[in-house]
Design a protein around this motif. Structure first.
Motif, PDB file in Angstrom:
ATOM      1  N   ALA A   1       0.833  -1.205   0.000  1.00 57.63           N
ATOM      2  CA  ALA A   1       0.000   0.000   0.000  1.00 57.63           C
ATOM      3  C   ALA A   1       0.864   1.251   0.000  1.00 57.63           C
ATOM      4  N   ALA A   2       1.864   1.292   0.880  1.00 57.28           N
ATOM      5  CA  ALA A   2       2.760   2.450   0.925  1.00 57.28           C
ATOM      6  C   ALA A   2       3.478   2.621  -0.409  1.00 57.28           C
ATOM      7  N   GLY A   3       3.817   1.491  -1.045  1.00 60.40           N
ATOM      8  CA  GLY A   3       4.478   1.552  -2.342  1.00 60.40           C
ATOM      9  C   GLY A   3       3.587   2.143  -3.422  1.00 60.40           C
ATOM     10  N   TYR A   4       2.316   1.743  -3.438  1.00 59.37           N
ATOM     11  CA  TYR A   4       1.390   2.291  -4.426  1.00 59.37           C
ATOM     12  C   TYR A   4       1.126   3.777  -4.184  1.00 59.37           C
ATOM     13  N   PHE A   5       1.250   4.224  -2.934  1.00 56.19           N
ATOM     14  CA  PHE A   5       1.125   5.659  -2.672  1.00 56.19           C
ATOM     15  C   PHE A   5       2.349   6.434  -3.162  1.00 56.19           C
ATOM     16  N   GLY A   6       3.502   5.737  -3.263  1.00 55.76           N
ATOM     17  CA  GLY A   6       4.688   6.412  -3.783  1.00 55.76           C
ATOM     18  C   GLY A   6       5.978   6.148  -3.043  1.00 55.76           C
ATOM     19  N   CYS A   7       5.934   5.319  -1.988  1.00 53.65           N
ATOM     20  CA  CYS A   7       7.164   5.005  -1.245  1.00 53.65           C
ATOM     21  C   CYS A   7       8.047   4.030  -2.016  1.00 53.65           C
ATOM     22  N   ARG A   8       9.350   4.141  -1.784  1.00 57.30           N
ATOM     23  CA  ARG A   8      10.312   3.145  -2.260  1.00 57.30           C
ATOM     24  C   ARG A   8      10.560   2.172  -1.104  1.00 57.30           C
ATOM     25  N   ASN A   9      10.212   0.901  -1.301  1.00 50.22           N
ATOM     26  CA  ASN A   9      10.219  -0.040  -0.187  1.00 50.22           C
ATOM     27  C   ASN A   9      11.005  -1.313  -0.471  1.00 50.22           C
ATOM     28  N   PHE A  10      11.371  -1.979   0.623  1.00 49.87           N
ATOM     29  CA  PHE A  10      12.086  -3.265   0.591  1.00 49.87           C
ATOM     30  C   PHE A  10      11.357  -4.194   1.545  1.00 49.87           C
ATOM     31  N   TYR A  11      11.152  -5.452   1.130  1.00 49.17           N
ATOM     32  CA  TYR A  11      10.399  -6.372   1.984  1.00 49.17           C
ATOM     33  C   TYR A  11      11.088  -7.727   2.093  1.00 49.17           C
ATOM     34  N   SER A  12      11.238  -8.200   3.328  1.00 45.13           N
ATOM     35  CA  SER A  12      11.803  -9.516   3.599  1.00 45.13           C
ATOM     36  C   SER A  12      10.702 -10.485   3.999  1.00 45.13           C
ATOM     37  N   CYS A  13      10.607 -11.583   3.274  1.00 47.59           N
ATOM     38  CA  CYS A  13       9.661 -12.646   3.603  1.00 47.59           C
ATOM     39  C   CYS A  13      10.185 -13.915   2.931  1.00 47.59           C
ATOM     40  N   LYS A  14       9.333 -14.919   2.774  1.00 43.76           N
ATOM     41  CA  LYS A  14       9.820 -16.183   2.212  1.00 43.76           C
ATOM     42  C   LYS A  14       8.655 -16.914   1.551  1.00 43.76           C
ATOM     43  N   VAL A  15       8.847 -17.327   0.278  1.00 44.58           N
ATOM     44  CA  VAL A  15       7.850 -18.145  -0.406  1.00 44.58           C
ATOM     45  C   VAL A  15       8.535 -19.360  -1.010  1.00 44.58           C
ATOM     46  N   ALA A  16       7.737 -20.386  -1.277  1.00 43.30           N
ATOM     47  CA  ALA A  16       8.266 -21.614  -1.869  1.00 43.30           C
ATOM     48  C   ALA A  16       8.256 -21.523  -3.391  1.00 43.30           C
ATOM     49  N   GLY A  17       8.922 -22.472  -3.997  1.00 44.41           N
ATOM     50  CA  GLY A  17       8.943 -22.535  -5.455  1.00 44.41           C
ATOM     51  C   GLY A  17       7.729 -23.272  -5.977  1.00 44.41           C
TER      52      GLY A  17
END
Length: 332
Positions: free
Chosen positions: A72-88
């Protein structure tokens, strides 16, 4: 020097399946209403089977509380970085595409792991309340290995999703992120996330908060539960020693913001809510966006109220990209 990122976030990566149900459905399935409950994959499949048998419509979206806020913050205009984890897997690919579409940067360790991408069954009752049953999958193994210290140091804010408290490795990663942020003069924000997290993991949340954070997000129930108080005034007094500033959301009553000096009671426009899933996440994303643009806590709270009011009038935890720009144009 301008920071490379406005917000560095960490949280679970979950693919939501959102389904409209009745209170009777929840009772028949033995589901506690209005909170997030961790379940194993077999239990989640059992619930989905019941709902499919009853021919209830559903839709899929990438989610996770922290991700909703960051996107949401990114769509408003922020430059963001996110750490998480997904499988292949297919859900992991679906999730990665959403992260990319929002122009959110992420570590090379995010995707392609063995295992199952986390899944959240979001059940919406006619009163717009959301009830979540979550199988964390590989998100349960989010750890310090997913952190990027250079990106943390290059961010204005570090945002921590409270749901991480339910995972030993996730909690350790959240604590490490806060410590790295403090060491690099990056401001810290944390969301208590859910009344169930407060009820069952209060000690772990206290470890994540440590000596205090710069900004705390919670709703009224979470504020009362975490501080073990009976009134909002007492909860506010108890929060001040652990958060330099905080925002307490109160649904249709708006929000209360402590700006470090005084309390601000911020009303909100009334809306016909049909789905409260993601409202708190949107509030935090809009609030942080406003702060990164140099706005006051009062203005941040007003904009966050407006954004949260908009998201509850539709199904799904987030708005479309163009809706974010319409909200910006409406307020700023």
């Amino acid at each position: 020097m301008t920071d490379q990122y406005h917000i560095y976030g960490i949280g679970a990566a979950l693919v939501d399946t959102e389904i409209t149900v009745t209170d009777d459905d929840l009772t028949r399935m033995g589901v506690d209403k209005g909170v997030m409950t961790l379940v194993d994959e077999a239990r989640q499949a059992e619930l989905i089977g019941y709902l499919q048998d009853n021919d209830i419509a559903s839709q899929r979206a990438s989610g996770g509380s922290g991700a909703n806020t960051i996107i949401a913050a990114g769509y408003f205009g922020c430059r963001n970085f996110y750490s998480c984890k997904v499988a292949g897997d297919e859900n992991g690919d679906f999730y990665l595409n959403d992260i990319r579409d929002a122009d959110v940067a992420y570590p090379a360790t995010l995707g392609g792991h063995d295992g199952i991408t986390g899944k959240c069954l979001v059940m919406i009752t006619p009163d717009a309340e959301r009830t979540m049953n979550t199988f964390l999958g590989i998100s349960a193994t989010v750890s310090v290995a997913e952190l990027d210290e250079a990106a943390i140091a290059a961010s204005q804010w570090a945002y921590i999703e409270g749901y991480l408290v339910s995972s030993d490795t996730g909690r350790a990663a959240a604590i490490k992120l806060r410590e790295l942020a403090e060491a690099n003069n990056t401001r810290t924000a944390l969301s208590l996330s859910d009344p169930a997290m407060v009820k069952f993991f209060a000690e772990g949340l206290a470890e994540m908060i440590g000596g205090g954070v710069d900004l705390l997000f919670c709703n009224g129930d979470e504020a009362l539960g975490y501080t073990d108080t009976e009134t909002l005034d007492d909860a506010i007094a108890a929060l001040k020693p652990i958060a330099k500033t905080f925002a307490i959301t109160l649904g249709a009553k708006g929000s209360i913001v402590f700006d470090g000096d005084k309390l601000l009671s911020i009303p909100t426009e009334q809306a016909h809510a049909i789905d409260t899933n993601g409202a708190g996440d949107m509030y935090a994303g809009a609030f942080l966006y406003a702060l990164t643009q140099g706005e006051s806590m009062q203005r941040a709270g007003e904009f966050a109220n407006l954004a949260a009011t908009k998201v509850v009038t539709q199904y799904g935890p987030r708005l479309r990209a163009e809706q974010h720009q319409e909200l910006k144009a409406q307020y700023f």
